[in-house]
Design a protein around this motif. Structure first.
Motif, PDB file in Angstrom:
ATOM      1  N   VAL A 120      -0.901  53.040  60.721  1.00 26.09           N
ATOM      2  CA  VAL A 120       0.074  54.416  61.088  1.00 26.09           C
ATOM      3  C   VAL A 120       1.463  53.937  61.147  1.00 26.09           C
ATOM      4  CG1 VAL A 120       0.862  55.578  63.301  1.00 26.09           C
ATOM      5  CG2 VAL A 120      -1.514  55.000  63.072  1.00 26.09           C
ATOM      6  N   GLU A 121       1.833  52.648  61.353  1.00 24.72           N
ATOM      7  CA  GLU A 121       3.399  52.273  61.121  1.00 24.72           C
ATOM      8  C   GLU A 121       3.760  52.489  59.700  1.00 24.72           C
ATOM      9  OE1 GLU A 121       7.028  50.692  62.329  1.00 24.72           O
ATOM     10  OE2 GLU A 121       5.230  50.578  63.789  1.00 24.72           O
ATOM     11  N   ARG A 122       2.590  52.092  58.739  1.00 27.98           N
ATOM     12  CA  ARG A 122       3.296  52.235  57.090  1.00 27.98           C
ATOM     13  C   ARG A 122       3.319  53.646  56.880  1.00 27.98           C
ATOM     14  NH1 ARG A 122      -0.570  49.394  55.704  1.00 27.98           N
ATOM     15  NH2 ARG A 122      -2.207  50.985  54.856  1.00 27.98           N
ATOM     16  N   GLN A 123       2.501  54.466  57.257  1.00 29.51           N
ATOM     17  CA  GLN A 123       2.573  55.672  56.868  1.00 29.51           C
ATOM     18  C   GLN A 123       3.839  56.567  57.399  1.00 29.51           C
ATOM     19  OE1 GLN A 123      -1.109  58.104  57.317  1.00 29.51           O
ATOM     20  NE2 GLN A 123      -2.209  56.982  55.990  1.00 29.51           N
ATOM     21  N   LEU A 124       4.246  56.190  58.631  1.00 29.66           N
ATOM     22  CA  LEU A 124       5.236  56.764  59.222  1.00 29.66           C
ATOM     23  C   LEU A 124       6.478  56.246  58.519  1.00 29.66           C
ATOM     24  CD1 LEU A 124       4.449  56.981  63.064  1.00 29.66           C
ATOM     25  CD2 LEU A 124       4.661  58.836  61.390  1.00 29.66           C
ATOM     26  N   SER A 125       6.652  55.004  58.283  1.00 27.40           N
ATOM     27  CA  SER A 125       7.901  54.598  57.818  1.00 27.40           C
ATOM     28  C   SER A 125       8.070  54.953  56.238  1.00 27.40           C
ATOM     29  CB  SER A 125       7.774  53.014  57.748  1.00 27.40           C
ATOM     30  OG  SER A 125       6.675  52.621  57.034  1.00 27.40           O
ATOM     31  N   GLU A 126       6.977  55.210  55.413  1.00 28.52           N
ATOM     32  CA  GLU A 126       7.150  55.614  54.091  1.00 28.52           C
ATOM     33  C   GLU A 126       7.195  57.116  53.949  1.00 28.52           C
ATOM     34  OE1 GLU A 126       3.757  53.572  52.125  1.00 28.52           O
ATOM     35  OE2 GLU A 126       4.673  51.519  52.445  1.00 28.52           O
ATOM     36  N   ARG A 127       6.557  57.763  54.896  1.00 30.11           N
ATOM     37  CA  ARG A 127       6.358  59.373  54.550  1.00 30.11           C
ATOM     38  C   ARG A 127       7.196  60.289  55.463  1.00 30.11           C
ATOM     39  NH1 ARG A 127      -0.236  58.846  53.505  1.00 30.11           N
ATOM     40  NH2 ARG A 127      -0.120  57.500  51.681  1.00 30.11           N
ATOM     41  N   ALA A 128       7.689  59.709  56.368  1.00 26.07           N
ATOM     42  CA  ALA A 128       8.457  60.577  57.347  1.00 26.07           C
ATOM     43  C   ALA A 128       9.789  60.579  56.830  1.00 26.07           C
ATOM     44  CB  ALA A 128       8.392  60.108  58.790  1.00 26.07           C
ATOM     45  N   VAL A 129      10.325  61.808  56.481  1.00 27.95           N
ATOM     46  CA  VAL A 129      11.922  61.818  55.872  1.00 27.95           C
ATOM     47  C   VAL A 129      12.680  62.107  56.780  1.00 27.95           C
ATOM     48  CG1 VAL A 129      12.912  63.455  54.273  1.00 27.95           C
ATOM     49  CG2 VAL A 129      10.357  63.292  54.052  1.00 27.95           C
ATOM     50  N   ARG A 130      13.695  61.137  56.584  1.00 30.53           N
ATOM     51  CA  ARG A 130      15.027  61.121  57.551  1.00 30.53           C
ATOM     52  C   ARG A 130      16.098  62.055  56.876  1.00 30.53           C
ATOM     53  NH1 ARG A 130      14.132  57.078  61.253  1.00 30.53           N
ATOM     54  NH2 ARG A 130      12.799  55.296  60.422  1.00 30.53           N
ATOM     55  N   ALA A 131      16.968  62.694  57.714  1.00 34.90           N
ATOM     56  CA  ALA A 131      17.826  63.639  57.444  1.00 34.90           C
ATOM     57  C   ALA A 131      18.892  63.069  55.978  1.00 34.90           C
ATOM     58  CB  ALA A 131      18.768  63.908  58.556  1.00 34.90           C
ATOM     59  N   ASP A 132      18.861  61.904  55.799  1.00 36.82           N
ATOM     60  CA  ASP A 132      19.769  61.660  54.753  1.00 36.82           C
ATOM     61  C   ASP A 132      18.699  61.125  53.544  1.00 36.82           C
ATOM     62  OD1 ASP A 132      18.808  59.344  55.762  1.00 36.82           O
ATOM     63  OD2 ASP A 132      20.551  58.174  55.430  1.00 36.82           O
ATOM     64  N   GLU A 133      17.619  61.486  53.512  1.00 31.94           N
ATOM     65  CA  GLU A 133      16.783  60.927  52.538  1.00 31.94           C
ATOM     66  C   GLU A 133      15.919  62.064  51.815  1.00 31.94           C
ATOM     67  OE1 GLU A 133      15.089  56.902  54.521  1.00 31.94           O
ATOM     68  OE2 GLU A 133      13.620  58.615  54.629  1.00 31.94           O
ATOM     69  N   GLN A 134      16.587  63.634  52.004  1.00 27.86           N
ATOM     70  CA  GLN A 134      15.755  64.474  51.179  1.00 27.86           C
ATOM     71  C   GLN A 134      15.839  64.328  49.932  1.00 27.86           C
ATOM     72  OE1 GLN A 134      18.307  67.610  52.854  1.00 27.86           O
ATOM     73  NE2 GLN A 134      17.492  67.373  54.981  1.00 27.86           N
ATOM     74  N   GLU A 135      17.164  64.214  49.129  1.00 25.36           N
ATOM     75  CA  GLU A 135      17.135  63.878  47.868  1.00 25.36           C
ATOM     76  C   GLU A 135      16.344  62.954  47.127  1.00 25.36           C
ATOM     77  OE1 GLU A 135      18.368  66.432  46.006  1.00 25.36           O
ATOM     78  OE2 GLU A 135      18.644  67.538  48.070  1.00 25.36           O
ATOM     79  N   LEU A 136      16.278  61.710  48.050  1.00 24.25           N
ATOM     80  CA  LEU A 136      15.706  60.556  47.704  1.00 24.25           C
ATOM     81  C   LEU A 136      14.111  60.630  47.388  1.00 24.25           C
ATOM     82  CD1 LEU A 136      15.367  57.538  46.900  1.00 24.25           C
ATOM     83  CD2 LEU A 136      15.104  56.953  49.458  1.00 24.25           C
TER      84      LEU A 136
END
Length: 233
Positions: free
Chosen positions: A63-79
């Motif tokens: 769960v920790e890995r999935q949330l850290s790798e797949r949840a998109v933060r506000a400044d990561e859209q273009e990434l």
């Protein structure tokens, strides 16, 4: 910290496999990722729905890995968009909605965390997960990028390749609930309901338990109003 599971916990885990969540585990993720708390709860239910501490610990890592790798933060859209372009696809966790484009007779999906409103999606996915047409649901989405379509005029390069619902993606959920309920006696079901709202039934008197159960009635019965009267002050 190891937790002792009593007979009621064991029964609930068997009756509702994949739906039982330990609330103490939820607190370890709360507020750390840009997704609602119930998304973390659902993932915990998927990977930590066990009474075995070793399996729970392994599930927590997933769960920790999935949330850290797949949840998109506000400044990561273009990434994330760039990763889809460079690698052909990217996996994200997002609120998935869809609508019918009547001009082109196709369904298109929306992924708000990436600010995408014209994502290609196969009609079969919409039919199998019709809640995306009525408000949507959170899902693990594999988002693909097609450079050939991007070169077309008014092309839609982003598309949903696969999806795995995080919330219940269909409206018919009473069937599984009814089947699970059949495994409980009335007394066991009452105790489970009390425990599910954060109260330990063994520590309540019969009258106190009745009062709590009565407070739950408005959640399932329309036009049922309750007024509680207590002593002054």
């Amino acid at each position: 910290m190891p937790t002792d599971f009593d007979a009621l916990d064991q029964l609930a885990a068997r009756a509702f496999e994949g739906f039982i969540v330990r609330k103490d585990l939820v607190r370890s993720f709360q507020g750390r990722y840009p997704v609602p708390t119930y998304v973390g709860e659902f993932l915990l239910g998927r990977y930590c729905a066990s009474t075995n501490e070793a399996e729970i610990a392994e599930g927590l890592q997933i769960v920790e890995r999935q949330l850290s790798e797949r949840a998109v933060r506000a400044d990561e859209q273009e990434l994330f968009k760039a990763q889809a372009r460079e690698n052909g696809s990217v996996r994200i966790i997002d609120l998935l909605t869809a609508k019918l484009d009547t001009k082109n007779n196709v369904y298109i999906a929306t992924l708000p965390s990436l600010q995408l409103t014209d994502v290609r999606i196969d009609p079969s996915m919409v039919r199998e997960n019709d809640r995306m047409l009525t408000g949507g649901f959170y899902a693990e989405v594999e988002l693909e990028y097609d450079p050939e379509i991007a070169a077309e005029s008014a092309g839609r390069p982003f598309g949903v390749r696969t999806l795995r619902p995080i919330q219940l993606s269909q409206r018919d959920v009473l069937g599984p609930l009814a089947r699970g309920r059949e495994m409980f006696t009335s007394a066991e079901w009452r105790r489970l309901l009390l425990r599910s709202v954060g109260l330990e039934p063994e520590k309540l008197s019969e009258r106190a338990a009745d009062v709590v159960m009565l407070r739950l009635v408005p959640f399932v019965e329309r036009n049922y109003n309750v007024v509680e009267l207590g002593p002054r002050g």
